[in-house]
Design an enzyme around this catalytic site. Structure first.
Site, PDB file in Angstrom:
ATOM      1  CG  ASP A   1      -1.597   1.212   1.548  1.00 32.89           C
ATOM      2  OD1 ASP A   1      -2.264   1.720   0.627  1.00 32.89           O
ATOM      3  OD2 ASP A   1      -1.519   1.725   2.692  1.00 32.89           O
TER       4      ASP A   1
ATOM      5  CG  ASP B   1      -2.057   7.455   0.376  1.00 37.12           C
ATOM      6  OD1 ASP B   1      -2.092   8.688   0.393  1.00 37.12           O
ATOM      7  OD2 ASP B   1      -2.098   6.799  -0.682  1.00 37.12           O
TER       8      ASP B   1
ATOM      9  CD  GLU C   1      -4.094   7.851   4.404  1.00 35.01           C
ATOM     10  OE1 GLU C   1      -4.678   7.700   3.312  1.00 35.01           O
ATOM     11  OE2 GLU C   1      -3.636   6.895   5.056  1.00 35.01           O
TER      12      GLU C   1
ATOM     13  NE  ARG D   1     -12.003   9.903   1.033  1.00 36.59           N
ATOM     14  CZ  ARG D   1     -11.086   8.962   1.099  1.00 36.59           C
ATOM     15  NH1 ARG D   1      -9.978   9.166   1.755  1.00 36.59           N
ATOM     16  NH2 ARG D   1     -11.278   7.802   0.508  1.00 36.59           N
TER      17      ARG D   1
ATOM     18  CG  ASN E   1      -7.800   0.322   1.219  1.00 36.82           C
ATOM     19  OD1 ASN E   1      -7.244   0.481   2.313  1.00 36.82           O
ATOM     20  ND2 ASN E   1      -7.479   1.034   0.153  1.00 36.82           N
TER      21      ASN E   1
HETATM   22 MG   LIG Z   1      -2.740   3.195   3.623  1.00 42.02          MG
END
Ligand SMILES: [Mg+2]
Length: 290
Positions: A81, A83, A90, A126, A241
């Protein structure tokens, strides 16, 4: 045969000989240092409660413990991943900051990463708030505000040097992921594509989006393409996620993760930096490629 790994953060090297020896004596097995004061392994602990015993002895000290199998320990595929995993921010929250709406956006990001909101809906909400932001501002944020998470370059470069393929999979945006992947040295990047209206963000993202299924599917596809068993893969992330790819990878690592993710992952690293993932694989400091 398992190996018990004890790992501290290189910035806070609190794994001294006394504590390592105390754990080794309690669980049995051979103590082998991977990096003094930072990482060691206890090979073939005799105790069946080795991990729990180690954690009890460690107590509140900033040291991670993990029990991993010796066989196939050096993984041939890394899927990570971006972020809050490979970078310290982020990206979407930093973009929102430019528009003066960081608190609202960051709250949605946080809830989505905890698994409290539908990821796709939270992303659409967002991204819509970012409408009108200029491309040059996005590029400026990317250059000036994003910092790489410690140990990331060593992780990627070392695994590549030992034959692994490395993939950055992000529910964030290609505008960041392509750039970050290049800076760190990943072989590829997969992320969402933001739509532009001329030179400003249109407030929409291309469908289908990269979500938890995309991340898991990318891991499965890369393993299949390379003739690898899932046991030969390593997945790392911090958000809800990431959980599906973390669950099926040989080493599924929750790194400084949200509670629900850390609770479900096979391996949790709460204190160490990204070099912890190399120590888990049995690499010693001398093996690192930086
Ligand atoms: Mg992340």
């Amino acid at each position: 045969m398992p190996v018990l790994c004890l790992i501290a953060n290189p910035a806070e090297p609190e794994l001294d000989t006394a504590i390592a020896t105390e754990v080794a004596d309690a669980v049995g097995g051979e103590l082998n240092w991977l990096n003094p004061d930072i990482a060691c392994e206890i090979v073939e602990p005799k105790s069946t409660e080795a991990l729990a015993s180690a954690r009890a002895i460690i107590g509140e000290r900033p040291i991670d413990a993990a029990l991993v199998p010796t066989e196939g320990r050096r993984k041939q595929l890394l899927i990570a991943d971006m972020d809050s995993t490979m970078i310290e921010q982020e990206c979407i929250d930093e973009l929102a900051d430019e528009l003066g709406i960081k608190p609202q956006v960051a709250e949605i990001t946080d809830r989505a990463m905890r698994g409290e909101l539908d990821f796709g809906q939270a992303l659409d909400t967002r991204v819509a708030l970012l409408k009108g932001l200029e491309r040059r501002v996005v590029e400026e944020i990317r250059r000036e505000r994003i910092t790489l998470a410690p140990g990331g370059r060593a992780l990627v470069h070392t695994m590549k040097a030992y034959g692994a393929y490395t993939s950055l999979v992000s529910g964030g945006f290609t505008l960041f992921a392509d750039y970050i992947a290049k800076r760190i040295g990943f072989d590829e990047a997969v992320a969402n594509v933001l739509d532009f209206d001329g030179d400003v963000l249109a407030g929409t993202v291309q469908k289908p989006i990269v979500d938890k299924d995309t991340k898991r599917q990318r891991l499965e596809a890369l393993a299949a393409e390379r003739g690898l068993d899932l046991a030969q893969t390593l997945a790392v992330g911090d958000g809800a996620n990431d959980l599906d790819m973390i669950r099926i990878a040989g080493f599924g690592v929750a790194l400084h993760a949200k509670p629900a993710v850390a609770a479900e992952a096979g391996i949790r690293i709460d204190h160490g930096d990204l070099t912890a993932l190399l120590y888990l694989q049995g690499y010693s400091e001398d093996d690192f490629v930086r």
